[in-house]
Every structure is written in C-alpha cells, then in structure tokens.
Design a protein around this motif. Structure first.
Motif, PDB file in Angstrom:
ATOM      1  N   TYR A   1      30.517  37.563  48.150  1.00  0.00           N
ATOM      2  CA  TYR A   1      30.814  36.965  46.844  1.00  0.00           C
ATOM      3  C   TYR A   1      30.156  35.597  46.734  1.00  0.00           C
ATOM      4  CZ  TYR A   1      34.204  33.828  49.105  1.00  0.00           C
ATOM      5  OH  TYR A   1      34.793  32.879  49.897  1.00  0.00           O
ATOM      6  N   GLN A  35      42.793  40.194  42.168  1.00  0.00           N
ATOM      7  CA  GLN A  35      41.739  39.672  43.033  1.00  0.00           C
ATOM      8  C   GLN A  35      42.169  39.520  44.487  1.00  0.00           C
ATOM      9  OE1 GLN A  35      39.162  36.552  41.474  1.00  0.00           O
ATOM     10  NE2 GLN A  35      39.327  35.416  43.399  1.00  0.00           N
ATOM     11  N   HIS A  38      36.091  48.276  44.197  1.00  0.00           N
ATOM     12  CA  HIS A  38      36.958  47.524  43.284  1.00  0.00           C
ATOM     13  C   HIS A  38      36.272  47.234  41.951  1.00  0.00           C
ATOM     14  CE1 HIS A  38      40.381  44.938  42.333  1.00  0.00           C
ATOM     15  NE2 HIS A  38      39.526  44.038  41.884  1.00  0.00           N
ATOM     16  N   GLN A  39      34.956  47.019  41.981  1.00  0.00           N
ATOM     17  CA  GLN A  39      34.218  46.681  40.760  1.00  0.00           C
ATOM     18  C   GLN A  39      33.738  47.922  40.010  1.00  0.00           C
ATOM     19  OE1 GLN A  39      35.364  43.379  40.834  1.00  0.00           O
ATOM     20  NE2 GLN A  39      33.465  43.012  39.726  1.00  0.00           N
ATOM     21  N   TRP A  57      41.000  43.288  45.320  1.00  0.00           N
ATOM     22  CA  TRP A  57      39.647  43.198  45.872  1.00  0.00           C
ATOM     23  C   TRP A  57      39.709  42.660  47.302  1.00  0.00           C
ATOM     24  CZ3 TRP A  57      37.093  38.235  46.525  1.00  0.00           C
ATOM     25  CH2 TRP A  57      35.786  38.347  47.019  1.00  0.00           C
ATOM     26  N   ASP A  58      40.446  41.567  47.519  1.00  0.00           N
ATOM     27  CA  ASP A  58      40.562  40.922  48.828  1.00  0.00           C
ATOM     28  C   ASP A  58      41.993  41.103  49.321  1.00  0.00           C
ATOM     29  OD1 ASP A  58      40.028  39.438  51.062  1.00  0.00           O
ATOM     30  OD2 ASP A  58      39.884  37.504  50.036  1.00  0.00           O
ATOM     31  N   THR A  67      31.129  39.015  42.191  1.00  0.00           N
ATOM     32  CA  THR A  67      30.997  39.950  43.297  1.00  0.00           C
ATOM     33  C   THR A  67      30.456  41.285  42.817  1.00  0.00           C
ATOM     34  OG1 THR A  67      32.131  40.877  45.239  1.00  0.00           O
ATOM     35  CG2 THR A  67      33.360  40.867  43.164  1.00  0.00           C
ATOM     36  N   CYS A 122      34.947  39.059  39.346  1.00  0.00           N
ATOM     37  CA  CYS A 122      35.863  39.898  40.117  1.00  0.00           C
ATOM     38  C   CYS A 122      36.997  40.409  39.230  1.00  0.00           C
ATOM     39  CB  CYS A 122      36.425  39.115  41.293  1.00  0.00           C
ATOM     40  SG  CYS A 122      37.423  40.120  42.405  1.00  0.00           S
TER      41      CYS A 122
END
Length: 553
Positions: free
Chosen positions: A125, A167, A422-423, A405-406, A296, A163
């Motif tokens: 990222y 997140q 995730h994206q 995502w994280d 990201t 993102c």
C-alpha cells in the motif's frame, strides 16, 4: 471502538504500544512451539537470488568478453531505480539502461499471480501522499490514481484505488475489534494514555523547527534540522515513551507493532525520531482525509511496478548482476555478469545511478578512497518472511468485526495478513489469497537471517498455520497452496543514531559520476522515500548532462 470516547479516529499511525511478554513472542523462531501438522497441500520457497548475489563476495566472475557504451546505467530495478528511469524518460532522455539482478523488477514491491488473483510479495500500500510528496503526486496523476484536482488544489483519487471498507481489525481477547488500536479490554488508565499520546503526536504533526521546516516531513530530507528534534534520534522509541510517563501495556504493544510494520524492527531498537515520524508525518495530504487512508491494489505496490515496467520495458535488462563499478575521471566502467549465459560484459557509462541497498556497494566499488567499509557497516537490514495462502473459501467469521483488508493478531509475532481479493469489484468472491507478513525482529540480525534461510518450507508452513488458527481454527483445511518468500535484506533498520548519523549522510554522497539512489539513504524503507531518492539522482544526472527539465521535487 469505544463508543463516545475521544479516540474515534484512532488508527495505525496515531497510537502505539508493547510489553515484555509480547516482545518475547516477537523474537527468534526458537521462542515458539509449533503444532505438528499433516500438511497435504503444495507450496514452495521463493525469494531473492541469494546464490547469485552472494557471488559478489567470492568475486569469481568471467572476464568481460564484450564492451559497449551506454550514457546512463541504472543499477537496480526496484522502486528507486524505476523512479530514476521514469524521471529520465519524462525529461526526454532515452539513452539509459536499467540492470536488474532478478528475473523480475520491482524490488520489495514484487508480486505474484494465480488463477484466483494477483497478490503482493512485499509492499502492499501507499498512504495518501503528503503535500510535500510532489513527485509521488506527479506519478500518480500520470498513472490515473489521481484523476484531477479540486478548485482549491486538493487531489481527487480514483475511488477503486482507495482501500475499501472495512480497512483494519485486530484479533484480541478472542474476538475481532474494528481498528488496530487495542480498545477491547482497555482500562481507564490505557484510555487516558491514548488521549495524552494522541495530543503529543498532534503537537509534533503541527510543529515547526527553528528553521521553519515541518518537524516530521515526507520526504524526510524536508524535515527540520532543529537540534531538539534531531536529539530524538539518539534514543529508542521505547525509552522515549517511558521517559514521558507512558507505561500502558496496549499502548506499548501498538508502538512495537507500528515499528515492526514499517521498519521490521522492535521499537526498543528504533530511534524515537523514526518512531514518531511514523505517526506525525502523515496528514492525509490535506485536511479532508483521515491520515489512515491508503491506496492499495490486489498485487500491492506491484501495480505501480507493472505500469512503470510497461512504460520503460525497452530500457530494462533483467538477470544482470553488476559486480564492479570503476569510477574514472569523466566516466564509469560497469562490469555485468549474465548468469543465464555465464558470461560477463563491460559498459562504459558517462554516469551511473546506483539504486540498490547501499551497503552492497562495498563489494562493487573499486578505486575509491577512502574505503567506505566502516560506515557502511552501520547499515543493517531486517529479514522478513512473506507467505501467500490460496484458499478455497474464506474462513467463517465468528465474533466481532468482519473480514477487513488488514487483519492483525494481538499476541502474534507476525503482522497478520492482508486480503488480496479485498479490492475486487465482484459481488461474490468464493476463493481468496491471504498475504501473511512475518518480520524476524530478534537480535542479532544475522541470527534471524540464518533462521529465515535455514528453515524449510514445512516448518514455515506450520508457523503460519499455527498463528492463523488462533482466529481461524479451520484455516488448514481451506488452504489449497501455500508459498513462502524469503527477504534476507528486506529493509534498512532505523536504529537510534542512524537516521541523523554520519553514516547515512556519507552514503548519500556521489563517488565520481556514481549517484546513489535507494530508500536506505533516508534511513527507512517506504515507497515515497525510495521514489524521492531515485528522482533526486535522476535530476542530478540531467543537470550534469545539461538537459533542460522541470524538477519533480
């Protein structure tokens, strides 16, 4: 997050913490006991070409059998080298080559891809660029990441690169909480210290030194040289926190997490200046975005690499190990080993941009005086292990915040995992890839590097599965493939005294017509610093050649 509390906007760059217990689990592999598993899925160990790179020590290369002339040679095709090439190309200068040891360029931003998705092998990222990160904004505008600017001059970002929510989340006390600042189970004392630390960081964020510069800026060279601020480089972040009366266990855990995340180093070995920079340098680029906002892609920063690689393809030569640089009065001799052909060649260049880790230069540079070996020893690099797990389906979400995502585990020696899908814009994603990050943060670094290289695939797979089974007990039966990537020298360590010490300043000085460009020269490894160093070196070459250009810095 705690409802109604003033920590509503808390995130990874606003707070920190660690404990003796968490430090014990974050060190050498000898500290944890692994469950033996009957692993049935395939995988392999990947990594930088260590065997070829180690040839630099042996110096047993064939004599160059051919010679040619190239005005500018860029050694290294990571973020710095590609950024230098981007700037030369943008100025209309086309007579350069990028020589990359690996089969793929990208450095720490390398990536992989399978039938499920692309995924990162390293950097994943880029935070919203600060106002001072002019070259980053210029590049992002060219790549379509920035779509335009408002009437007040604020960048407009392509939404699909921001993102997606949610997140970040943290697995702590048996459940997932939103955000990475530990609020679950936090005491009144913890919350009070969170608030006090936030106020301290906000003061640093808005502080100007006596020279009028921001206390903490990106690029770091734009930061204040105020003596009082630079003194923060002489102590560790842990000692700084304790000296200010911060003894909250969760605050210290987060401080340690932050340093391990960006620097691959425990906070008791990170300078307070670098630790505070992590939190105080980010402003979201303007007042309209939270400083936690990141850009990201499924393949992480490999997305940027792919675009630069496509733009510069005619200039990039892979599988090319530069093993000797000989500065002459107005040129540089560059000797290159081509392992696939087992031959060497020589290039006579007018200028060289050396965009590799700076300490490797001691194996390449010849006929330099004085020898730089002593201060180059100050450059220490953190080893990392990264694993990509292909999953037939996502784990069952049991308690707390949904898959983000994280995803970070509080009591883990790892940094958790990011979700490559995730994206995705698809409405249904049955399969996925988790990218798992594991910095080897014990001391000495050489011992941790040996652990990294000597541990076999099965042992690493067990480490990954045992860790991820804490929040996801069924993880092993979901995995269809698990690959390991070893980074022996992933990133320079900003130890106390290093960021503003003499070694870093000496390393940045040109040697004849050799200009150095790497995030090492900033004291820590983030995309903005790597790009800044590459563009700076390219602009110096353009000035040397008297080629008109507009600065990007």
């Amino acid at each position: 997050m705690a409802s109604g509390h003033t920590l509503v906007a808390m995130n990874r760059r606003q707070f920190i913490l660690s404990s003796v217990a968490s430090l014990a689990t974050a060190g050498s592999m000898g500290c944890y006991q692994n469950q033996r598993r009957s692993i049935s899925f395939p995988g392999e160990i990947l990594g930088a070409s260590q065997s070829i790179g180690h040839l630099l020590r042996e110096r047993n290369f064939p004599k160059p059998s051919r010679e040619r002339r190239v005005p500018v040679v860029i050694v290294g095709g990571g973020a710095s080298g590609l950024s230098a090439a981007w700037k030369l190309n943008k100025a209309g200068f086309k007579e350069f080559e990028v020589l990359e040891l690996e089969a793929e360029c990208g450095g720490n931003s390398r990536f992989g891809e399978n039938r499920i998705t692309a995924y990162p092998w390293g950097a994943h990222y880029v935070p919203i660029p600060t106002q001072e990160s002019k070259a980053v904004r210029e590049l992002f505008a060219e790549l379509g990441i920035i779509e335009g600017y408002t009437s007040s001059g604020k960048p407009i970002y392509q939404e699909r690169f921001l993102c997606f929510a949610p997140q970040e989340r943290l697995f702590i006390h048996g459940c997932w909480q939103e955000g990475l600042l530990p609020l679950t189970g936090a005491t009144k004392k913890d919350l009070e210290q969170y608030d006090r630390f936030r106020d301290l960081i906000l003061r640093y964020r808005h502080q100007r030194g006596k020279d009028g510069r921001k206390a903490f800026a990106i690029p770091m060279e734009l930061s204040s040289r105020d003596k009082g601020l630079m003194e923060l480089d002489r102590i560790s972040l842990r000692d700084f926190l304790l000296s200010r009366g911060f003894d909250s266990v969760p605050l210290h855990w987060y401080a340690n997490y932050a340093c391990r995340d960006d620097y691959g180093t425990d906070y008791n070995e990170v300078s307070a200046w670098a630790g505070i920079h992590y939190f105080a340098s980010r402003d979201g680029g303007d007042e309209g975005m939270e400083d936690s906002t990141v850009l990201t892609w499924p393949e992480g920063n490999g997305w940027i690499v792919k675009r630069l690689r496509d733009l510069l393809a005619a200039h990039i030569i892979t599988d090319a190990l530069v093993f000797r640089l000989v500065p002459q009065r107005d040129s540089v001799l560059v000797d290159v080993f081509h392992p696939k052909e087992n031959i060497s060649s020589r290039i006579a260049a007018r200028a060289v941009i050396y965009a590799c880790p700076r300490h490797f230069g001691r194996y390449l540079l010849e006929d330099t005086s004085p020898r730089p070996d002593e201060w180059l020893k100050e450059f220490q690099h953190a080893p990392w292990m990264v694993a990509n797990l292909s999953l037939r389906s996502l784990p069952i979400e049991r308690v707390g915040s949904p898959l983000s995502w994280d995803n970070v585990i509080y009591d883990s020696p790892s940094l958790g995992y990011v979700v490559a899908t995730h994206q995705s814009l698809r409405t249904y994603v049955p399969e996925s890839v988790f990218t798992y990050y594991y910095p080897l943060t014990g001391t000495p670094v050489s011992k941790e590097r040996n652990h990294l290289l000597e541990t076999n695939w099965r042992a690493w797979a067990e480490v990954v599965l045992n860790d991820l089974s804490k929040p996801h007990p069924e993880i092993e039966r979901l995995v269809t493939r698990l690959d390991i990537f070893r980074w022996g020298h992933a990133m320079v360590r900003p130890r106390p005294g290093f960021v503003w010490g003499d070694a870093r300043r000496q390393a940045a000085k040109p040697v004849g017509n050799i200009h150095f460009a790497h995030s090492d020269l900033s004291g820590f490894s983030i995309f903005e610093e790597a790009q800044y160093r590459g563009v700076l070196a390219a602009e110096r070459v353009l000035s040397q050649f008297r080629i008109p250009h507009t600065t990007s810095l």
